[in-house]
Motif scaffolding. Structure first.
Motif, PDB file in Angstrom:
ATOM      1  N   GLU A   3     -19.294   5.205 -11.685  1.00  0.00           N
ATOM      2  CA  GLU A   3     -19.591   4.987 -10.195  1.00  0.00           C
ATOM      3  C   GLU A   3     -18.898   4.306  -9.120  1.00  0.00           C
ATOM      4  O   GLU A   3     -18.076   2.914  -9.455  1.00  0.00           O
ATOM      5  CB  GLU A   3     -20.517   3.645  -9.869  1.00  0.00           C
ATOM      6  CG  GLU A   3     -21.407   4.252  -9.018  1.00  0.00           C
ATOM      7  CD  GLU A   3     -23.202   3.474  -8.518  1.00  0.00           C
ATOM      8  OE1 GLU A   3     -23.304   4.197  -7.403  1.00  0.00           O
ATOM      9  OE2 GLU A   3     -23.079   2.854  -9.199  1.00  0.00           O
ATOM     10  N   ILE A   4     -17.984   5.357  -8.157  1.00  0.00           N
ATOM     11  CA  ILE A   4     -18.026   4.555  -7.073  1.00  0.00           C
ATOM     12  C   ILE A   4     -17.935   4.430  -5.394  1.00  0.00           C
ATOM     13  O   ILE A   4     -18.388   5.831  -5.520  1.00  0.00           O
ATOM     14  CB  ILE A   4     -16.562   4.833  -6.897  1.00  0.00           C
ATOM     15  CG1 ILE A   4     -15.783   5.434  -7.610  1.00  0.00           C
ATOM     16  CG2 ILE A   4     -15.333   4.851  -5.749  1.00  0.00           C
ATOM     17  CD1 ILE A   4     -14.075   6.051  -7.959  1.00  0.00           C
ATOM     18  N   LYS A   5     -18.527   3.134  -4.962  1.00  0.00           N
ATOM     19  CA  LYS A   5     -19.436   3.223  -3.687  1.00  0.00           C
ATOM     20  C   LYS A   5     -18.931   3.876  -2.520  1.00  0.00           C
ATOM     21  O   LYS A   5     -19.448   4.117  -1.793  1.00  0.00           O
ATOM     22  CB  LYS A   5     -19.398   2.485  -4.028  1.00  0.00           C
ATOM     23  CG  LYS A   5     -21.211   2.141  -4.754  1.00  0.00           C
ATOM     24  CD  LYS A   5     -22.028   1.025  -4.773  1.00  0.00           C
ATOM     25  CE  LYS A   5     -22.703   0.439  -6.576  1.00  0.00           C
ATOM     26  NZ  LYS A   5     -23.608  -0.738  -5.944  1.00  0.00           N
ATOM     27  N   ASN A   6     -17.726   3.328  -3.056  1.00  0.00           N
ATOM     28  CA  ASN A   6     -16.520   3.192  -1.331  1.00  0.00           C
ATOM     29  C   ASN A   6     -15.446   3.549  -1.191  1.00  0.00           C
ATOM     30  O   ASN A   6     -14.606   2.997  -2.999  1.00  0.00           O
ATOM     31  CB  ASN A   6     -16.847   1.958  -0.804  1.00  0.00           C
ATOM     32  CG  ASN A   6     -16.318   1.584   0.555  1.00  0.00           C
ATOM     33  OD1 ASN A   6     -15.542   2.752   0.712  1.00  0.00           O
ATOM     34  ND2 ASN A   6     -16.150   0.965   1.325  1.00  0.00           N
ATOM     35  N   SER A   7     -14.131   4.136  -1.084  1.00  0.00           N
ATOM     36  CA  SER A   7     -12.814   5.084  -1.557  1.00  0.00           C
ATOM     37  C   SER A   7     -12.630   5.213   0.161  1.00  0.00           C
ATOM     38  O   SER A   7     -13.189   5.685   0.868  1.00  0.00           O
ATOM     39  CB  SER A   7     -13.017   5.892  -2.085  1.00  0.00           C
ATOM     40  OG  SER A   7     -13.010   6.780  -2.489  1.00  0.00           O
ATOM     41  N   VAL A   8     -10.905   5.440  -0.195  1.00  0.00           N
ATOM     42  CA  VAL A   8     -10.489   5.617   0.560  1.00  0.00           C
ATOM     43  C   VAL A   8      -9.095   6.678   0.176  1.00  0.00           C
ATOM     44  O   VAL A   8      -8.412   6.323  -0.842  1.00  0.00           O
ATOM     45  CB  VAL A   8      -9.181   4.385   1.208  1.00  0.00           C
ATOM     46  CG1 VAL A   8      -8.183   5.506   2.899  1.00  0.00           C
ATOM     47  CG2 VAL A   8     -10.247   3.809   2.197  1.00  0.00           C
ATOM     48  N   VAL A   9      -8.806   8.154   0.736  1.00  0.00           N
ATOM     49  CA  VAL A   9      -8.818   8.685  -0.067  1.00  0.00           C
ATOM     50  C   VAL A   9      -8.305   9.754   0.656  1.00  0.00           C
ATOM     51  O   VAL A   9      -7.955   9.845   1.874  1.00  0.00           O
ATOM     52  CB  VAL A   9      -9.760  10.128  -0.311  1.00  0.00           C
ATOM     53  CG1 VAL A   9      -9.266  10.954  -1.291  1.00  0.00           C
ATOM     54  CG2 VAL A   9     -10.675   9.245  -1.137  1.00  0.00           C
ATOM     55  N   THR A  10      -6.645   9.997   0.018  1.00  0.00           N
ATOM     56  CA  THR A  10      -5.925  11.082   0.443  1.00  0.00           C
ATOM     57  C   THR A  10      -5.455  12.258  -0.703  1.00  0.00           C
ATOM     58  O   THR A  10      -5.370  12.347  -1.762  1.00  0.00           O
ATOM     59  CB  THR A  10      -4.329  10.725   0.837  1.00  0.00           C
ATOM     60  OG1 THR A  10      -3.362  11.124   1.369  1.00  0.00           O
ATOM     61  CG2 THR A  10      -3.138  10.212  -0.352  1.00  0.00           C
ATOM     62  N   ALA A  48      -7.701   0.729   2.154  1.00  0.00           N
ATOM     63  CA  ALA A  48      -8.617   0.823   1.260  1.00  0.00           C
ATOM     64  C   ALA A  48      -9.214  -0.936   1.308  1.00  0.00           C
ATOM     65  O   ALA A  48     -10.170  -1.695   0.827  1.00  0.00           O
ATOM     66  CB  ALA A  48      -7.580   0.949  -0.063  1.00  0.00           C
ATOM     67  N   LYS A  49      -7.693  -2.557   1.781  1.00  0.00           N
ATOM     68  CA  LYS A  49      -8.209  -3.301   1.247  1.00  0.00           C
ATOM     69  C   LYS A  49      -8.611  -4.017   2.741  1.00  0.00           C
ATOM     70  O   LYS A  49      -9.638  -4.949   2.277  1.00  0.00           O
ATOM     71  CB  LYS A  49      -6.663  -4.322   1.256  1.00  0.00           C
ATOM     72  CG  LYS A  49      -5.562  -3.594  -0.224  1.00  0.00           C
ATOM     73  CD  LYS A  49      -3.844  -4.282   0.433  1.00  0.00           C
ATOM     74  CE  LYS A  49      -3.719  -4.352  -1.094  1.00  0.00           C
ATOM     75  NZ  LYS A  49      -1.810  -5.888  -0.824  1.00  0.00           N
ATOM     76  N   ALA A  74     -12.302  -1.600  -0.840  1.00  0.00           N
ATOM     77  CA  ALA A  74     -12.956  -0.043  -1.291  1.00  0.00           C
ATOM     78  C   ALA A  74     -11.848   0.073  -1.991  1.00  0.00           C
ATOM     79  O   ALA A  74     -10.262  -0.051  -1.727  1.00  0.00           O
ATOM     80  CB  ALA A  74     -12.533   1.515  -0.228  1.00  0.00           C
ATOM     81  N   LYS A  75     -12.005   1.121  -3.173  1.00  0.00           N
ATOM     82  CA  LYS A  75     -11.231   2.167  -3.832  1.00  0.00           C
ATOM     83  C   LYS A  75     -10.105   2.822  -3.297  1.00  0.00           C
ATOM     84  O   LYS A  75     -10.066   3.701  -1.847  1.00  0.00           O
ATOM     85  CB  LYS A  75     -11.930   3.227  -4.904  1.00  0.00           C
ATOM     86  CG  LYS A  75     -12.183   1.616  -6.270  1.00  0.00           C
ATOM     87  CD  LYS A  75     -12.049   0.567  -7.016  1.00  0.00           C
ATOM     88  CE  LYS A  75     -12.894  -0.114  -7.853  1.00  0.00           C
ATOM     89  NZ  LYS A  75     -12.631  -1.095  -8.627  1.00  0.00           N
ATOM     90  N   SER A  76      -8.699   2.001  -3.492  1.00  0.00           N
ATOM     91  CA  SER A  76      -7.737   3.478  -3.110  1.00  0.00           C
ATOM     92  C   SER A  76      -7.716   4.554  -4.108  1.00  0.00           C
ATOM     93  O   SER A  76      -7.592   4.881  -5.307  1.00  0.00           O
ATOM     94  CB  SER A  76      -6.098   3.033  -2.769  1.00  0.00           C
ATOM     95  OG  SER A  76      -5.724   1.983  -4.120  1.00  0.00           O
ATOM     96  N   VAL A  77      -7.367   6.112  -3.700  1.00  0.00           N
ATOM     97  CA  VAL A  77      -7.286   7.047  -4.790  1.00  0.00           C
ATOM     98  C   VAL A  77      -6.387   8.263  -3.717  1.00  0.00           C
ATOM     99  O   VAL A  77      -6.397   8.389  -2.560  1.00  0.00           O
ATOM    100  CB  VAL A  77      -8.993   7.911  -4.367  1.00  0.00           C
ATOM    101  CG1 VAL A  77      -8.527   8.626  -5.299  1.00  0.00           C
ATOM    102  CG2 VAL A  77     -10.092   6.946  -5.270  1.00  0.00           C
ATOM    103  N   PHE A  78      -5.365   8.200  -4.678  1.00  0.00           N
ATOM    104  CA  PHE A  78      -3.748   9.729  -4.842  1.00  0.00           C
ATOM    105  C   PHE A  78      -4.728  10.921  -5.668  1.00  0.00           C
ATOM    106  O   PHE A  78      -5.189  10.774  -6.276  1.00  0.00           O
ATOM    107  CB  PHE A  78      -2.933   9.184  -5.151  1.00  0.00           C
ATOM    108  CG  PHE A  78      -2.106   7.635  -4.327  1.00  0.00           C
ATOM    109  CD1 PHE A  78      -3.215   7.621  -3.491  1.00  0.00           C
ATOM    110  CD2 PHE A  78      -1.458   7.868  -4.629  1.00  0.00           C
ATOM    111  CE1 PHE A  78      -2.678   6.282  -2.588  1.00  0.00           C
ATOM    112  CE2 PHE A  78      -0.382   6.405  -3.586  1.00  0.00           C
ATOM    113  CZ  PHE A  78      -0.896   5.802  -2.659  1.00  0.00           C
TER     114      PHE A  78
END
Length: 310
Positions: free
Chosen positions: A12-19, A41-42, A46-50
């Motif tokens: 489960e990921i509740k929050n992320s910043v994605v590119t 993300a910091k 949130a989780k950082s996602v590439f």
């Protein structure tokens, strides 16, 4: 940094910043996007996602070979400079390419990563036939409750940085200009294989390199100043990409590096070459003596250049 090829066991990921992007080259423009993802993300806790694609979308959609600036393994290693929480590698198939823009974002970004923010370059295009861009992304953000940060293009000496421009510069042998766009020296990795021993006969023993990927972009024919990484050590040298026209009429192209002050072979090992400067074209000489004289000149020029950057 977790590298995933499937989201089945993502958790489960509740929050992320994605590119999201192919990001071939990881050039200065890409780097700006990655820095923003990590920073945002910091701030959002949130989780950082590439998210990246393999193979290159053009290979699937246009059925054409793409000469890559960075292979998948090279991209992953470059991603480690930013240490995102997650790198997701999308298996880019024809079926995947037919997803509508909304289907793509809903299926991955919204349902899986629960993104609160998307960070993209100003030329970001996505979905079936690349039919959507930043305007459509902002509209979807309002529907799915994520914000969109648009990162402007990066310019160097008045030129906008792009993977296609870098590819052209490398194909033309303009290694130093490519470096100014990449923010690092262009490199390739290969296995050291046995050659015909001609370099040793000429007094300049070489390591023959077979690139690990047939899709890797090879620079223009010619002689280059390089440094190489092999066996945990770094060495300086000069490298020739060419067909050895002095000896063969229609020779196969080879990549051979002569390492300075090194008396050992590296057969079977992986070697990464970093291109520093191109010093001349691949040439045919009227005699072996003329060729050897030129190689001595190449070495002097290479050593002089290395002194200026060390």
């Amino acid at each position: 940094m977790i590298v995933l090829r499937s989201l089945d066991n993502l958790g489960e990921i509740k929050n992320s910043v994605v590119t999201i992007g192919t990001y071939d080259g990881i050039h200065l423009g890409h780097q700006q996007i990655f820095s923003e993802v990590i920073d945002r993300a910091k701030k959002r806790n949130a989780k950082s996602v590439f998210v990246t694609f393999e193979p290159h979308p053009k290979e699937v959609v246009k059925k054409t070979q793409v000469h890559l600036l960075t292979t998948l393994n090279e991209r992953i290693e470059q991603f480690r400079n930013w240490l995102p929480d997650i790198v997701f590698i999308v298996n880019f198939t024809y079926e995947f390419s037919r997803l509508s823009p909304k289907e793509f974002y809903q299926q991955f970004v919204v349902n899986k990563f629960h993104a609160s923010e998307i960070v993209e370059g100003s030329d970001h295009m996505f979905g079936r036939d690349r039919e959507a861009g930043i305007r459509e992304l902002i509209t979807m953000g309002k529907e799915f409750h994520f914000e969109v940060l648009v990162v402007p293009k990066v310019s160097v000496d008045g030129e906008e940085v792009s993977s296609s421009k870098i590819r052209t510069e490398i194909q033309d042998g303009n290694i130093e200009k490519a470096k100014s766009f990449l923010g690092r020296n262009y490199s390739l990795t290969g296995e050291v294989i046995r050659g015909d021993g001609r370099g040793k006969q000429l007094g300049f023993p070489t390591a023959n390199i077979k690139p690990l990927s047939s899709n890797k972009l090879i620079p223009a024919l010619g002689v280059y100043v390089v440094n190489v990484s092999v066996g945990g050590k770094t060495y300086n040298g000069m490298l020739n990409i060419g067909t050895r026209p002095t000896f063969y009429e229609n020779g196969e192209c080879s990549i051979e590096v002569n390492l300075f002050d090194v008396e050992k072979d590296f057969y079977g090992q992986e070697m990464t070459v970093h291109f520093l400067k191109r010093i001349r074209n691949d040439e045919k000489f009227s005699s072996v003596e003329d060729l050897v004289s030129q190689i001595h000149s190449d070495k002097r020029q290479s050593l002089q250049y290395l002194q200026t950057i060390n």
